[in-house]
Design a protein around this motif. Structure first.
Motif, PDB file in Angstrom:
ATOM      1  N   PRO A 148       0.811  -1.224   0.000  1.00  0.00           N
ATOM      2  CA  PRO A 148       0.000   0.000   0.000  1.00  0.00           C
ATOM      3  C   PRO A 148       0.842   1.271   0.000  1.00  0.00           C
ATOM      4  CG  PRO A 148      -0.884  -1.599   1.552  1.00  0.00           C
ATOM      5  CD  PRO A 148       0.416  -2.149   1.067  1.00  0.00           C
ATOM      6  N   LYS A 149       1.984   1.251   0.708  1.00  0.00           N
ATOM      7  CA  LYS A 149       2.838   2.434   0.812  1.00  0.00           C
ATOM      8  C   LYS A 149       3.478   2.809  -0.516  1.00  0.00           C
ATOM      9  CE  LYS A 149       6.786   1.822   2.967  1.00  0.00           C
ATOM     10  NZ  LYS A 149       7.781   1.425   3.985  1.00  0.00           N
ATOM     11  N   THR A 169      -1.726  -4.447  -8.285  1.00  0.00           N
ATOM     12  CA  THR A 169      -0.489  -4.180  -9.020  1.00  0.00           C
ATOM     13  C   THR A 169       0.577  -5.192  -8.606  1.00  0.00           C
ATOM     14  OG1 THR A 169      -0.994  -1.815  -9.099  1.00  0.00           O
ATOM     15  CG2 THR A 169       1.292  -2.470  -9.524  1.00  0.00           C
ATOM     16  N   PHE A 170       1.219  -5.813  -9.595  1.00  0.00           N
ATOM     17  CA  PHE A 170       2.219  -6.848  -9.324  1.00  0.00           C
ATOM     18  C   PHE A 170       3.462  -6.631 -10.187  1.00  0.00           C
ATOM     19  CE2 PHE A 170      -1.853  -8.605  -8.195  1.00  0.00           C
ATOM     20  CZ  PHE A 170      -1.605  -9.347  -7.041  1.00  0.00           C
ATOM     21  N   ASP A 171       4.603  -7.003  -9.637  1.00  0.00           N
ATOM     22  CA  ASP A 171       5.868  -7.036 -10.374  1.00  0.00           C
ATOM     23  C   ASP A 171       6.547  -8.355  -9.997  1.00  0.00           C
ATOM     24  OD1 ASP A 171       8.116  -6.488 -11.820  1.00  0.00           O
ATOM     25  OD2 ASP A 171       8.939  -5.031 -10.405  1.00  0.00           O
ATOM     26  N   PRO A 172       6.132  -9.458 -10.607  1.00  0.00           N
ATOM     27  CA  PRO A 172       6.527 -10.797 -10.127  1.00  0.00           C
ATOM     28  C   PRO A 172       7.857 -11.302 -10.678  1.00  0.00           C
ATOM     29  CG  PRO A 172       4.954 -11.001 -11.913  1.00  0.00           C
ATOM     30  CD  PRO A 172       5.156  -9.522 -11.696  1.00  0.00           C
ATOM     31  N   TYR A 226      11.767  -4.172  -2.962  1.00  0.00           N
ATOM     32  CA  TYR A 226      11.042  -3.503  -1.886  1.00  0.00           C
ATOM     33  C   TYR A 226       9.903  -2.664  -2.460  1.00  0.00           C
ATOM     34  CZ  TYR A 226      14.590  -5.127   1.301  1.00  0.00           C
ATOM     35  OH  TYR A 226      15.414  -5.935   2.043  1.00  0.00           O
ATOM     36  N   ASN A 227       8.820  -2.643  -1.696  1.00  0.00           N
ATOM     37  CA  ASN A 227       7.530  -2.053  -2.081  1.00  0.00           C
ATOM     38  C   ASN A 227       6.772  -2.922  -3.062  1.00  0.00           C
ATOM     39  OD1 ASN A 227       7.580   0.131  -0.367  1.00  0.00           O
ATOM     40  ND2 ASN A 227       8.380   1.559  -1.895  1.00  0.00           N
ATOM     41  N   TYR A 228       7.366  -4.024  -3.495  1.00  0.00           N
ATOM     42  CA  TYR A 228       6.650  -5.019  -4.297  1.00  0.00           C
ATOM     43  C   TYR A 228       6.878  -6.405  -3.669  1.00  0.00           C
ATOM     44  CZ  TYR A 228       5.664  -1.481  -7.755  1.00  0.00           C
ATOM     45  OH  TYR A 228       5.180  -0.351  -8.382  1.00  0.00           O
ATOM     46  N   ASP A 229       6.708  -6.438  -2.350  1.00  0.00           N
ATOM     47  CA  ASP A 229       6.914  -7.677  -1.593  1.00  0.00           C
ATOM     48  C   ASP A 229       5.873  -7.776  -0.482  1.00  0.00           C
ATOM     49  OD1 ASP A 229       7.870  -5.539  -0.180  1.00  0.00           O
ATOM     50  OD2 ASP A 229       9.744  -6.474   0.435  1.00  0.00           O
ATOM     51  N   SER A 230       4.630  -7.460  -0.841  1.00  0.00           N
ATOM     52  CA  SER A 230       3.572  -7.362   0.164  1.00  0.00           C
ATOM     53  C   SER A 230       2.976  -8.704   0.563  1.00  0.00           C
ATOM     54  CB  SER A 230       2.448  -6.454  -0.358  1.00  0.00           C
ATOM     55  OG  SER A 230       1.457  -6.238   0.621  1.00  0.00           O
ATOM     56  N   TRP A 267      -1.678  -5.264   2.718  1.00  0.00           N
ATOM     57  CA  TRP A 267      -3.116  -5.241   2.512  1.00  0.00           C
ATOM     58  C   TRP A 267      -3.767  -6.215   3.495  1.00  0.00           C
ATOM     59  CZ3 TRP A 267      -4.178  -1.443  -0.849  1.00  0.00           C
ATOM     60  CH2 TRP A 267      -3.211  -1.120  -1.800  1.00  0.00           C
ATOM     61  N   PHE A 268      -5.044  -6.018   3.725  1.00  0.00           N
ATOM     62  CA  PHE A 268      -5.757  -6.877   4.671  1.00  0.00           C
ATOM     63  C   PHE A 268      -5.722  -8.334   4.236  1.00  0.00           C
ATOM     64  CE2 PHE A 268      -9.900  -8.657   6.235  1.00  0.00           C
ATOM     65  CZ  PHE A 268      -9.520  -8.758   7.561  1.00  0.00           C
TER      66      PHE A 268
END
Length: 275
Positions: free
Chosen positions: A152-153, A160-163, A170-174, A221-222
């Motif tokens: 979210p940050k 949104t994904f960057d797999p 970082y920021n794509y490891d939620s 995210w929840f």
């Protein structure tokens, strides 16, 4: 790997005593470390032995996570309205407790206390805590790199994904939440020590705080936290069954009193626990 580093530190923490005492402690220690890795392997191998109800629970977990993901953005906007009302003590606890460093300090401390006091029940609890954290920790680290979900940050939406990265982006490891997984694994394992349902509920509540805080602070995210919490139950239950065959001491001196099931339907979704 951080997990292997902490296990190595735990092994190096073993002190030197008289020869006979040292030999007994060393035998217990090496036996327990073997069970840590055995428990991790057992947990990872369970899908090859699942039957109908196990696959149904996985389906419920997957379906429930996907359903929650459809409202992640709305939940994220809604929670911003009361973030400032949460005490700093709760926020600090939630962010710090679920970190790998603090997690292994706690679990290693529990195990070493059992080892040096020759308390098999406490040793087993320590082994369960360490192996559950190791299994969950490695799994979530690999999953983050494969899935690459935006936090979210990052300012991106929940879809949104960057797999598929070898290195963590970082920021794509939620997804999933390591803090939620480690914290609730500990809570679920420790709660097995107690009969009283109110004590269990209190321990579970404390274990849910890190996941809640990570949502409030825009790290997850929840749906990330919900999935991670339920997955930690899968892992702890699996490893605990493995340890039944390795230790004479059983929790509460009888068969397990906790049973759980996922429920999912048009108007209901959740985890039901009986204890």
């Amino acid at each position: 790997m951080k997990i292997l580093k902490y296990l190595f530190v735990l092994m190096m923490a073993y002190p030197m005593f008289g020869q006979e005492k040292e030999s007994n402690l060393w035998n217990d220690f090496t036996y327990d470390i073997g069970n840590v890795f055995g428990g991790v392997g057992y947990a990872y191998s369970r899908p090859f032995h699942w039957q109908g109800n196990d696959w149904a629970n996985l389906g419920y977990l997957t379906g429930g996570t996907l359903l929650l993901a459809t409202v992640d953005d709305e939940v994220n906007h809604w929670k911003n309205g009361f973030r400032e009302d949460i005490p700093d003590l709760v926020i600090d606890y939630g962010n710090e407790y679920g970190s790998p460093e603090n997690n292994y300090m706690l679990t290693g401390g529990v195990y070493l206390a059992g080892l040096f006091t020759k308390n098999e029940k406490l040793r087993r609890t320590g082994v369960l805590l360490i192996s559950s954290a190791t299994a969950g920790g490695f799994l979530q680290q690999v999953s983050k790199r494969i899935i690459g979900r935006a936090r979210p940050k990052s300012g991106e939406s929940s879809d949104t994904f960057d797999p598929f990265h070898l290195n963590r982006v970082y920021n794509y490891d939620s997804f999933p939440s390591g803090h939620a997984m480690l914290a609730f694994s500990n809570a679920y394992a420790i709660a097995k020590q107690f009969h009283n349902p109110w004590v269990k509920a209190g321990i579970y509540t404390v274990g849910l705080i890190p996941g809640f805080v990570r949502v409030m602070d825009d790290f997850h995210w929840f749906s990330d936290v919900a999935f991670s919490t339920v997955l930690s139950i899968f892992i702890v239950e699996s490893i605990d069954r493995y340890l039944d065959s390795k230790y004479d001491e059983k929790y509460n001196n009888n068969t397990k009193q906790v049973s759980w099931n996922l429920s999912f339907g048009p108007n209901t979704m959740g985890v039901s626990l009986r204890f």
